[in-house]
Write a protein that holds these residues in place. Structure first.
Motif, PDB file in Angstrom:
ATOM      1  N   LEU A   1       0.883  -1.171   0.000  1.00  0.00           N
ATOM      2  CA  LEU A   1       0.000   0.000   0.000  1.00  0.00           C
ATOM      3  C   LEU A   1       0.914   1.212   0.000  1.00  0.00           C
ATOM      4  O   LEU A   1       1.400   1.649   1.046  1.00  0.00           O
ATOM      5  CB  LEU A   1      -0.890   0.007   1.239  1.00  0.00           C
ATOM      6  CG  LEU A   1      -2.060  -0.971   1.239  1.00  0.00           C
ATOM      7  CD1 LEU A   1      -2.852  -0.866   2.540  1.00  0.00           C
ATOM      8  CD2 LEU A   1      -2.972  -0.695   0.050  1.00  0.00           C
ATOM      9  N   ALA A   2       1.165   1.729  -1.183  1.00  0.00           N
ATOM     10  CA  ALA A   2       2.134   2.811  -1.323  1.00  0.00           C
ATOM     11  C   ALA A   2       1.498   4.163  -1.080  1.00  0.00           C
ATOM     12  O   ALA A   2       0.276   4.316  -1.095  1.00  0.00           O
ATOM     13  CB  ALA A   2       2.729   2.778  -2.723  1.00  0.00           C
ATOM     14  N   GLY A   3       2.370   5.168  -0.847  1.00  0.00           N
ATOM     15  CA  GLY A   3       1.897   6.551  -0.804  1.00  0.00           C
ATOM     16  C   GLY A   3       1.709   7.029  -2.231  1.00  0.00           C
ATOM     17  O   GLY A   3       1.780   6.238  -3.169  1.00  0.00           O
ATOM     18  N   PRO A   4       1.459   8.313  -2.414  1.00  0.00           N
ATOM     19  CA  PRO A   4       1.334   8.837  -3.769  1.00  0.00           C
ATOM     20  C   PRO A   4       2.647   8.583  -4.506  1.00  0.00           C
ATOM     21  O   PRO A   4       3.709   8.967  -4.031  1.00  0.00           O
ATOM     22  CB  PRO A   4       1.128  10.346  -3.541  1.00  0.00           C
ATOM     23  CG  PRO A   4       0.639  10.458  -2.122  1.00  0.00           C
ATOM     24  CD  PRO A   4       1.290   9.344  -1.383  1.00  0.00           C
TER      25      PRO A   4
ATOM     26  N   LEU B   1      -0.532  -0.736  -4.707  1.00  0.00           N
ATOM     27  CA  LEU B   1      -1.673   0.173  -4.775  1.00  0.00           C
ATOM     28  C   LEU B   1      -1.269   1.486  -4.126  1.00  0.00           C
ATOM     29  O   LEU B   1      -0.664   1.497  -3.057  1.00  0.00           O
ATOM     30  CB  LEU B   1      -2.856  -0.421  -4.007  1.00  0.00           C
ATOM     31  CG  LEU B   1      -3.224  -1.841  -4.433  1.00  0.00           C
ATOM     32  CD1 LEU B   1      -4.193  -2.447  -3.433  1.00  0.00           C
ATOM     33  CD2 LEU B   1      -3.830  -1.817  -5.823  1.00  0.00           C
ATOM     34  N   SER B   2      -1.640   2.570  -4.774  1.00  0.00           N
ATOM     35  CA  SER B   2      -1.217   3.865  -4.266  1.00  0.00           C
ATOM     36  C   SER B   2      -2.366   4.618  -3.603  1.00  0.00           C
ATOM     37  O   SER B   2      -3.471   4.674  -4.134  1.00  0.00           O
ATOM     38  CB  SER B   2      -0.655   4.687  -5.437  1.00  0.00           C
ATOM     39  OG  SER B   2      -0.509   6.022  -5.061  1.00  0.00           O
ATOM     40  N   GLY B   3      -2.112   5.183  -2.422  1.00  0.00           N
ATOM     41  CA  GLY B   3      -3.138   5.950  -1.697  1.00  0.00           C
ATOM     42  C   GLY B   3      -2.535   7.158  -1.011  1.00  0.00           C
ATOM     43  O   GLY B   3      -1.341   7.418  -1.143  1.00  0.00           O
ATOM     44  N   ASP B   4      -3.345   7.857  -0.263  1.00  0.00           N
ATOM     45  CA  ASP B   4      -2.876   9.122   0.315  1.00  0.00           C
ATOM     46  C   ASP B   4      -2.513   9.009   1.793  1.00  0.00           C
ATOM     47  O   ASP B   4      -2.605   9.982   2.534  1.00  0.00           O
ATOM     48  CB  ASP B   4      -3.919  10.213   0.105  1.00  0.00           C
ATOM     49  CG  ASP B   4      -5.207   9.906   0.862  1.00  0.00           C
ATOM     50  OD1 ASP B   4      -5.273   8.857   1.542  1.00  0.00           O
ATOM     51  OD2 ASP B   4      -6.145  10.718   0.782  1.00  0.00           O
ATOM     52  N   PHE B   5      -2.123   7.829   2.217  1.00  0.00           N
ATOM     53  CA  PHE B   5      -1.682   7.583   3.594  1.00  0.00           C
ATOM     54  C   PHE B   5      -2.828   7.510   4.602  1.00  0.00           C
ATOM     55  O   PHE B   5      -2.582   7.311   5.783  1.00  0.00           O
ATOM     56  CB  PHE B   5      -0.699   8.664   4.091  1.00  0.00           C
ATOM     57  CG  PHE B   5       0.600   8.699   3.355  1.00  0.00           C
ATOM     58  CD1 PHE B   5       1.523   7.671   3.495  1.00  0.00           C
ATOM     59  CD2 PHE B   5       0.916   9.763   2.527  1.00  0.00           C
ATOM     60  CE1 PHE B   5       2.735   7.712   2.829  1.00  0.00           C
ATOM     61  CE2 PHE B   5       2.123   9.817   1.853  1.00  0.00           C
ATOM     62  CZ  PHE B   5       3.035   8.783   2.001  1.00  0.00           C
ATOM     63  N   SER B   6      -4.072   7.699   4.166  1.00  0.00           N
ATOM     64  CA  SER B   6      -5.170   7.793   5.126  1.00  0.00           C
ATOM     65  C   SER B   6      -5.823   6.450   5.441  1.00  0.00           C
ATOM     66  O   SER B   6      -5.713   5.479   4.695  1.00  0.00           O
ATOM     67  CB  SER B   6      -6.233   8.750   4.605  1.00  0.00           C
ATOM     68  OG  SER B   6      -6.902   8.160   3.513  1.00  0.00           O
ATOM     69  N   LEU B   7      -6.539   6.411   6.551  1.00  0.00           N
ATOM     70  CA  LEU B   7      -7.321   5.257   6.964  1.00  0.00           C
ATOM     71  C   LEU B   7      -8.246   4.792   5.847  1.00  0.00           C
ATOM     72  O   LEU B   7      -8.279   3.609   5.485  1.00  0.00           O
ATOM     73  CB  LEU B   7      -8.221   5.660   8.147  1.00  0.00           C
ATOM     74  CG  LEU B   7      -7.683   5.601   9.563  1.00  0.00           C
ATOM     75  CD1 LEU B   7      -8.684   6.251  10.508  1.00  0.00           C
ATOM     76  CD2 LEU B   7      -7.444   4.155   9.972  1.00  0.00           C
ATOM     77  N   VAL B   8      -8.985   5.743   5.316  1.00  0.00           N
ATOM     78  CA  VAL B   8      -9.980   5.414   4.309  1.00  0.00           C
ATOM     79  C   VAL B   8      -9.332   4.825   3.057  1.00  0.00           C
ATOM     80  O   VAL B   8      -9.827   3.852   2.485  1.00  0.00           O
ATOM     81  CB  VAL B   8     -10.803   6.674   3.952  1.00  0.00           C
ATOM     82  CG1 VAL B   8     -11.681   6.424   2.750  1.00  0.00           C
ATOM     83  CG2 VAL B   8     -11.639   7.100   5.154  1.00  0.00           C
ATOM     84  N   ALA B   9      -8.215   5.398   2.647  1.00  0.00           N
ATOM     85  CA  ALA B   9      -7.522   4.872   1.468  1.00  0.00           C
ATOM     86  C   ALA B   9      -7.124   3.417   1.703  1.00  0.00           C
ATOM     87  O   ALA B   9      -7.322   2.551   0.843  1.00  0.00           O
ATOM     88  CB  ALA B   9      -6.296   5.723   1.154  1.00  0.00           C
ATOM     89  N   GLY B  10      -6.567   3.127   2.868  1.00  0.00           N
ATOM     90  CA  GLY B  10      -6.133   1.776   3.172  1.00  0.00           C
ATOM     91  C   GLY B  10      -7.291   0.798   3.117  1.00  0.00           C
ATOM     92  O   GLY B  10      -7.194  -0.288   2.521  1.00  0.00           O
ATOM     93  N   ARG B  11      -8.392   1.213   3.701  1.00  0.00           N
ATOM     94  CA  ARG B  11      -9.540   0.323   3.726  1.00  0.00           C
ATOM     95  C   ARG B  11     -10.082   0.079   2.320  1.00  0.00           C
ATOM     96  O   ARG B  11     -10.286  -1.056   1.901  1.00  0.00           O
ATOM     97  CB  ARG B  11     -10.651   0.929   4.591  1.00  0.00           C
ATOM     98  CG  ARG B  11     -11.843   0.004   4.753  1.00  0.00           C
ATOM     99  CD  ARG B  11     -13.016   0.729   5.350  1.00  0.00           C
ATOM    100  NE  ARG B  11     -13.407   1.850   4.508  1.00  0.00           N
ATOM    101  CZ  ARG B  11     -14.270   2.803   4.880  1.00  0.00           C
ATOM    102  NH1 ARG B  11     -14.795   2.771   6.082  1.00  0.00           N
ATOM    103  NH2 ARG B  11     -14.577   3.772   4.055  1.00  0.00           N
ATOM    104  N   ASP B  12     -10.270   1.163   1.572  1.00  0.00           N
ATOM    105  CA  ASP B  12     -10.884   1.029   0.253  1.00  0.00           C
ATOM    106  C   ASP B  12     -10.000   0.274  -0.732  1.00  0.00           C
ATOM    107  O   ASP B  12     -10.491  -0.506  -1.552  1.00  0.00           O
ATOM    108  CB  ASP B  12     -11.241   2.411  -0.297  1.00  0.00           C
ATOM    109  CG  ASP B  12     -12.342   3.075   0.527  1.00  0.00           C
ATOM    110  OD1 ASP B  12     -12.920   2.378   1.389  1.00  0.00           O
ATOM    111  OD2 ASP B  12     -12.612   4.270   0.310  1.00  0.00           O
ATOM    112  N   LEU B  13      -8.709   0.495  -0.666  1.00  0.00           N
ATOM    113  CA  LEU B  13      -7.814  -0.189  -1.598  1.00  0.00           C
ATOM    114  C   LEU B  13      -7.833  -1.697  -1.367  1.00  0.00           C
ATOM    115  O   LEU B  13      -7.914  -2.492  -2.317  1.00  0.00           O
ATOM    116  CB  LEU B  13      -6.388   0.351  -1.472  1.00  0.00           C
ATOM    117  CG  LEU B  13      -6.182   1.771  -2.020  1.00  0.00           C
ATOM    118  CD1 LEU B  13      -4.801   2.297  -1.646  1.00  0.00           C
ATOM    119  CD2 LEU B  13      -6.365   1.792  -3.533  1.00  0.00           C
TER     120      LEU B  13
END
Lengths: 341, 341
Positions: free
Chosen positions: A185-188, A218-230
């Motif tokens: 789970l990567a950052g941007p 998978l790239s996300g914005d470091f947030s809880l929600v991003a982690g869950r959704d990805l």
DNA sequence: CTGAAAGCGCTAACAC
DNA sequence: GTGTTAGCGCTTTCAG
């Protein structure tokens, strides 16, 4: 309602002295005779006088204030950084204000301009990019120090950890525990923090002879929600994996939430590693295995670097702090003797 | 390194006009002839001129800035409040700065003085008390609005929820589910927020004919760590209870951590209710039953109230927002048919 | 439509 | 040890 607040002239008049004496009494009490000081202080007290700092700053040409601009104020990672910054600032007579960039160019420009408008003397950046106008013309930037992050296009004084090595260490730990299909789970991935940790992930894979599969990143914005959704999306698509390396604790926790919603247990079915070692990492169940960063030290060093810059001492060298993998309950060895069903 | 930044005189000289014209061009472009404006803008661009806001504020006597002072910046509860405040502020041309009081008189004074020193026009308080010197002499306070909290000794304009009713509703829900020995993890009991929720807890008990046991009430600072340590201490002492009502989600989550460490399961052995409905409440396992507060609305309304005050419109009336109990997985009925062992 | 000049509240030379 | 004075950078009358 209340009358306009008193200024230094009101105090001077009431104390029967000049404004210069009032100013001196407040700034260097020992340069004023005892009884004069008394008179002045009495007038100050009676009037409830508070010097107008705007006027003072205008005259002194320095505000003794620094702005700390963070990527996302809701990530607890920044709190201890803030405390470190504030400690160093306080010791040197500086104030600290915190701004939330929300990864938005307009907001970033806004805060940079705030410094250029003399609200503050300097800016500590904890963001991964800068609007183009500042990249094109670095002279437009006020005194800047970068903490924990890095602006790839520019060579700014920086305090951070070795993100590549830290990420590599975490992934190597998973591999050593028998995991092969590891999600990252990567950052941007268009800025330093995201790419550095991804690079570490790839390096660990390569060292172990495991082929790199872009489908696992998978790239996300470091947030809880991003982690869950990805992770939710991944599971819906039926992906298979036995471990996750997340680029932040928040994403790791979000990932665990998604795993649970799909009936998977941590660490029994999936091992999870986070990044940052924020407070919540040790409070969730299972406690999170994560990469510890010395946040307070990073903040403290960044502010010290800022002060050095502001004092004109030549640009200080970059600083790299060590990290440490903290092993807790969210990871475990993948049983090698169990044949796949 | 870089030369001192240009001022309005440099721009005027370069454009061949007066400083007044430069000022006008920037503030009211339509009051300046087309070609003059062009010349000025060119000079501004070439020099990279940014008006010194300190000087502007000194002259205009208003900074269009508001400070939001919170109890503890590490409680995510404040984040959405902040967003609400910022939205209302932005719409009215105001800026928002956030300060961390850490429940410390010195810090609180520091921020109040910052406003009195004209760094900002007003102060939105999210703290439960004020240093004595301000209580004694309210004239020393700058324009203030209180959000979510209340200063008991003073009648300040306030935006909040009905904390008594909200707490009572939560505890009544536990009682209706068969719980009788209910712990209350209270906030600091010397300020409004702590006492109001405690009052609701007591009211619910009384309505159900359950005797109030002070030994079941523990006071903490709303933090994760407080919740964990208080429940840990209780379990070490061998207390018995089947439910917990915490005054914040953070304390509730900390409590769940402690329960687990003692081998107790939620909600099987103990039901837990939090307060605030922060993001993490829905992400932990089990998801937290909690009292939802409309945080964004509270922040928005507080800022609007601030603007009204600053505009001299008479003091606006207090506002009370509704709450709602959100039932999730951390609570369940106590099986009445099971005889105690 | 533009310029000259006063002044926001404070500090720092420089006199006395 | 204290007062006088100039001026930080800007905005805003008031003339023209």
């Amino acid at each position: 309602m209340v009358g306009a607040s008193p200024n230094i002239r009101d105090v001077a008049r009431r104390a029967g002295v000049s404004t210069a004496t009032v100013s001196r009494t407040l700034a260097q009490p020992d340069k004023v005779r005892e009884d004069t000081r008394q008179k002045v202080m009495e007038a100050v007290e009676a009037l409830g006088f508070v010097p107008n700092d705007r006027a003072r700053v205008l005259r002194r040409q320095t505000s003794k204030t620094v702005i700390l601009l963070v990527r996302d104020i809701s990530n607890p990672f920044y709190l201890d950084i803030y405390k470190g910054v504030e400690e160093a600032a306080f010791a040197a007579g500086y104030k600290v204000l915190m701004g939330d960039a929300r990864d938005d160019d307009e907001r970033i420009s806004h805060y940079i301009d705030a410094v250029r408008e003399r609200h503050a003397d300097g800016l500590i950046l904890m963001i991964g990019r800068l609007p183009a106008r500042f990249l094109e013309d670095p002279a437009r930037l006020p005194p800047v120090v970068v903490a924990s992050e890095a602006i790839q296009e520019m060579d700014l004084p920086t305090v951070k950890v070795d993100n590549v090595a830290a990420a590599q260490g975490a992934v190597e730990y998973l591999i050593a525990s028998g995991h092969h299909r590891i999600i990252h789970l990567a950052g941007p991935v268009d800025d330093y923090l995201g790419t550095a940790r991804l690079e570490g992930y790839r390096a660990a894979l390569e060292a172990a002879g495991i082929a790199y599969d872009p489908g696992l990143v998978l790239s996300g914005d470091f947030s809880l929600v991003a982690g869950r959704d990805l992770i939710d999306g991944l599971l819906v698509r039926g992906a298979e994996f036995s471990a996750i390396f997340a680029a932040s604790d928040q994403m790791a926790i979000g990932a665990i939430t998604a795993l649970r919603q799909h009936g998977l247990q941590v660490p029994k079915d999936v091992s999870v590693i986070g990044f940052d070692d924020t407070l919540i990492a040790s409070m969730v169940d299972p406690a999170l295995t994560t990469v510890h960063q010395p946040r307070r030290d990073i903040g403290f060093a960044a502010m010290q670097m800022m002060i050095a810059r502001l004092n004109g001492t030549m640009t200080p060298p970059d600083q790299i702090f060590p990290t440490e993998l903290v092993v807790r309950g969210s990871t475990r060895a993948r049983p090698v003797d169990t044949p796949s069903p």
